[in-house]
Design a protein around this motif. Structure first.
Motif, mmCIF file in Angstrom:
data_model
loop_
_atom_site.group_PDB
_atom_site.id
_atom_site.type_symbol
_atom_site.label_atom_id
_atom_site.label_comp_id
_atom_site.label_asym_id
_atom_site.label_seq_id
_atom_site.Cartn_x
_atom_site.Cartn_y
_atom_site.Cartn_z
ATOM 1 N N VAL A 97 6.617 -46.204 9.386
ATOM 2 C CA VAL A 97 7.798 -46.570 8.591
ATOM 3 C C VAL A 97 7.904 -45.709 7.335
ATOM 4 O O VAL A 97 9.008 -45.309 6.937
ATOM 5 N N SER A 98 6.771 -45.407 6.736
ATOM 6 C CA SER A 98 6.804 -44.571 5.523
ATOM 7 C C SER A 98 7.214 -43.143 5.850
ATOM 8 O O SER A 98 7.992 -42.525 5.114
ATOM 9 N N GLY A 99 6.660 -42.619 6.932
ATOM 10 C CA GLY A 99 7.009 -41.257 7.333
ATOM 11 C C GLY A 99 8.496 -41.119 7.610
ATOM 12 O O GLY A 99 9.125 -40.132 7.204
ATOM 13 N N LYS A 100 9.055 -42.137 8.260
ATOM 14 C CA LYS A 100 10.476 -42.055 8.597
ATOM 15 C C LYS A 100 11.363 -42.105 7.356
ATOM 16 O O LYS A 100 12.308 -41.331 7.227
ATOM 17 N N VAL A 101 11.037 -43.005 6.427
ATOM 18 C CA VAL A 101 11.866 -43.080 5.216
ATOM 19 C C VAL A 101 11.694 -41.806 4.380
ATOM 20 O O VAL A 101 12.652 -41.320 3.764
ATOM 21 N N ALA A 102 10.506 -41.247 4.398
ATOM 22 C CA ALA A 102 10.282 -39.990 3.668
ATOM 23 C C ALA A 102 11.154 -38.878 4.253
ATOM 24 O O ALA A 102 11.813 -38.136 3.519
ATOM 25 N N ASN A 103 11.171 -38.789 5.573
ATOM 26 C CA ASN A 103 12.008 -37.784 6.241
ATOM 27 C C ASN A 103 13.482 -37.974 5.890
ATOM 28 O O ASN A 103 14.197 -37.014 5.593
ATOM 29 N N LYS A 104 13.914 -39.213 5.919
ATOM 30 C CA LYS A 104 15.313 -39.539 5.641
ATOM 31 C C LYS A 104 15.706 -39.124 4.225
ATOM 32 O O LYS A 104 16.815 -38.637 3.992
ATOM 33 N N LYS A 105 14.769 -39.314 3.278
ATOM 34 C CA LYS A 105 15.071 -39.053 1.875
ATOM 35 C C LYS A 105 14.632 -37.659 1.423
ATOM 36 O O LYS A 105 14.743 -37.324 0.243
ATOM 37 N N GLY A 106 14.082 -36.870 2.339
ATOM 38 C CA GLY A 106 13.656 -35.527 1.965
ATOM 39 C C GLY A 106 12.394 -35.485 1.112
ATOM 40 O O GLY A 106 12.172 -34.534 0.361
ATOM 41 N N ILE A 107 11.565 -36.528 1.242
ATOM 42 C CA ILE A 107 10.288 -36.566 0.510
ATOM 43 C C ILE A 107 9.225 -35.861 1.364
ATOM 44 O O ILE A 107 9.055 -36.188 2.533
ATOM 45 N N PRO A 108 8.521 -34.875 0.800
ATOM 46 C CA PRO A 108 7.537 -34.147 1.610
ATOM 47 C C PRO A 108 6.380 -35.049 2.076
ATOM 48 O O PRO A 108 5.926 -35.912 1.336
ATOM 49 N N VAL A 109 5.944 -34.816 3.311
ATOM 50 C CA VAL A 109 4.855 -35.606 3.904
ATOM 51 C C VAL A 109 3.710 -34.669 4.264
ATOM 52 O O VAL A 109 3.900 -33.690 4.982
ATOM 53 N N ILE A 110 2.510 -35.000 3.763
ATOM 54 C CA ILE A 110 1.308 -34.211 4.034
ATOM 55 C C ILE A 110 0.458 -34.995 5.029
ATOM 56 O O ILE A 110 0.184 -36.174 4.825
ATOM 57 N N PHE A 111 0.015 -34.342 6.086
ATOM 58 C CA PHE A 111 -0.703 -35.035 7.167
ATOM 59 C C PHE A 111 -2.106 -34.477 7.292
ATOM 60 O O PHE A 111 -2.296 -33.274 7.425
ATOM 61 N N ASP A 112 -3.099 -35.378 7.279
ATOM 62 C CA ASP A 112 -4.484 -34.987 7.501
ATOM 63 C C ASP A 112 -4.993 -35.714 8.750
ATOM 64 O O ASP A 112 -5.289 -36.907 8.707
ATOM 65 N N PRO A 113 -5.106 -35.001 9.870
ATOM 66 C CA PRO A 113 -5.510 -35.622 11.136
ATOM 67 C C PRO A 113 -7.029 -35.771 11.238
ATOM 68 O O PRO A 113 -7.648 -35.239 12.160
ATOM 69 N N VAL A 114 -7.625 -36.553 10.322
ATOM 70 C CA VAL A 114 -9.095 -36.656 10.243
ATOM 71 C C VAL A 114 -9.707 -37.065 11.593
ATOM 72 O O VAL A 114 -9.303 -38.058 12.186
ATOM 73 N N GLY A 115 -10.636 -36.301 12.030
ATOM 74 C CA GLY A 115 -11.408 -36.644 13.226
ATOM 75 C C GLY A 115 -10.582 -36.743 14.495
ATOM 76 O O GLY A 115 -10.963 -37.449 15.437
#
Lengths: 270, 270, 270
Positions: A80-98
């Motif tokens: 849900v956070s990722g989607k709202v960030a995308n909608k609002k143009g907020i950058p999302v940083i992803f760390d695929p740990v392990g």
């Protein structure tokens, strides 16, 4: 503008605007992430419940999604956070740990990659290889690593997802799919403290919050962590080991100057 | 008895009786809360599951409820623990972290306020304003802040809930609805370390555990944190920043003397 | 081979093989556990969801199960991980934190004890008494403590579960049901920092990962923590208290030498 000038501007802009950095991250290093965010002058917030996270992200200037400790509840919050960030143009940083370690992590990474547009993906070499493997053959375990070097894999992943991909380790590689930056420096003791990768995400996010040039922002975050590692180590006194190194690392971030940063390892963009 | 004499007695009583302080708190600063509780001589325990929390609270001498990271599970734990604390006369300290930021936090704060009698509510200025707003107009966002100053809002909230309300920030205000205490001192670097507010809750709770005078207990907790901030900063050496400040802050709490405390900022009760 | 020779070999073997230590542990001290695991040269991983934990354990060389903060979700993870560890011969270290304090903790401890074969059980005196009480009379609260000393109780528990039982405190007792080791040393300040018991689990697990002699491995973990406590305290400078002690404790672990370890408290095996 040289890369160092770009970095200095970003560091000053973080301090001037104090961006809010929302983290949905693991329980192990969550405190360190909060403290390094504060150390560079940004403002951390953590909220990992689906009922709470979406609205929190909407207030934020950047979002960090870190897979270090997962559960159904936090994965829902990430979505849900990722989607709202995308909608609002907020950058999302992803760390695929392990991500290569368990099928659950592979599955979650796949869902996140297909549901969210990331601005930056940062991982170590085996995580980036595993991520690339999801896309290429669904197996995710070091697919094709005998044939291709990690920079090629990172470039391909960056192109595919139209984002920055950063591979951190002894040498750091950052790419937007076309340009490739290599950063040397840092210190081996960074690998003997838990969470220096997670903390790097917070630094990258703080920089992404104040610019649309996410390539420079990612370089900034990694260069900061590397230089803080060098300074933290150099400032260790007699009988000081990894416990004090972690403290002096955060000290170095909070005291970093333009001059101190520039005396560190090299940054090569080509 | 002067306020300093009252504070000294409370600090000695904590060390003498080692009260058990149950925390239902956020994942970010939970370790710091445990360590500052130990630093002043009390005994921390953390249990945040509804199946576990109620019985744990029944053994405790004070309970801290902190909204920093919420989920349905921990909110249920807060409710059962708060109720058993009320039944047994165990003081409950409430920190409505980020209450104005999301509607979920507003909703949870409302439920907690209506289900539990708190002994102390501590927050920053915008959190206390938001809490007051829930009561006055259900909106919760800085209601009436143009008209009234935060001390007036705090007094009103304290009267309404028959508890102590503390607003911490550059200047700290503590009120039971009639008396008003103002504390100066502390250090700006306290805002550059994650969790100094949460840690203050643990100090307040440790003091509330050994007295029925929760006004003095709240003053004690805040005065301790302020003075530790001053001493922690004063003891920083060359090249030490926010990482070491956090360590020296806990050091100062664990080494605090009557004399050292009294040399700090002023406490004014009127 | 003397016990010190055995310990030195284990410490060297940990550094040489960098075993992966899977922790399912509490939220309070999870970061400290990760950092001490790294300090002695092993590699920590944390995954506490049933969907993730089983597969993670299958990759690990040891598993720590710590009851410090429980929920249904993490208890399920403990069960699936414990079972796969047993199936694959991976040693499991169990810390029944606060087992006497609530009926939920008693219930969970009972289920874990009956579902998983532990290699090592480590707790303080009242936890080990409570565990023994579950078995003897189902009440779990200091059963029989007027009649028997804790070493006798530990021996009985070790026999019953065919494992090592360690009781840590001012004096440490380790037994496999026949042999009894007593370790002196350490420092009272270890009790003023949160999580030194949890960190000891990580040290024991790191040693268990590289030997089948779990008696020596448990002695190694406890002797390391004790000696680090002595050195950490000895290295405190003016105005340094419990905050810095915790940092210097991890420093001492990361810098421990054969000689430094041997100058510590005595280890008596009989």
């Amino acid at each position: 503008m040289t890369i160092y000038e770009a970095i200095h501007h970003l560091i000053e802009d973080i301090k001037a605007s104090r961006p809010l950095i929302h983290h949905i991250t693991n329980a192990v290093t969550i405190n360190d992430c909060a403290n390094v965010t504060l150390a560079v002058g940004a403002s951390p917030v953590m909220a990992d419940d689906p009922q709470d996270a979406e609205e929190m992200t909407a207030h934020a200037e950047a979002l960090v999604i870190n897979m270090g400790t997962l559960s159904e509840r936090t994965v829902q919050a990430m979505l849900v956070s990722g989607k709202v960030a995308n909608k609002k143009g907020i950058p999302v940083i992803f760390d695929p740990v392990g991500v290569g370690a368990t099928s659950y992590r592979m599955e979650v990474a796949k869902i996140l990659l297909h549901s969210i547009r990331f601005s930056v993906i940062r991982g170590n070499s085996s995580e980036i290889r595993a991520l690339a493997g999801i896309e290429s053959n669904g197996r995710g375990v070091d697919a094709g690593d005998s044939m291709e070097d990690v920079a090629t894999i990172a470039k391909h992943l960056a192109e595919q997802h139209a984002c920055i991909v950063a591979v951190t380790g002894q040498k750091d590689v950052i790419t937007d799919g076309r340009q490739l930056a290599e950063i040397t420096g840092g210190h081996p003791m960074l690998a003997q403290v838990s969470g220096t990768g997670c903390m790097t995400n917070s630094l990258i996010a703080s920089a992404c919050a104040v610019t649309k040039d996410h390539m420079s922002a990612t370089i900034t975050g990694i260069a900061l962590m590397n230089r803080a590692g060098e300074l933290g180590y150099a400032r260790l006194q007699q009988n000081e080991g990894t416990g004090m190194f972690r403290v002096r690392l955060i000290d170095a971030l909070s005291l970093m100057t333009k001059e101190a940063l520039q005396e560190g390892g090299t940054i090569l963009v080509r």
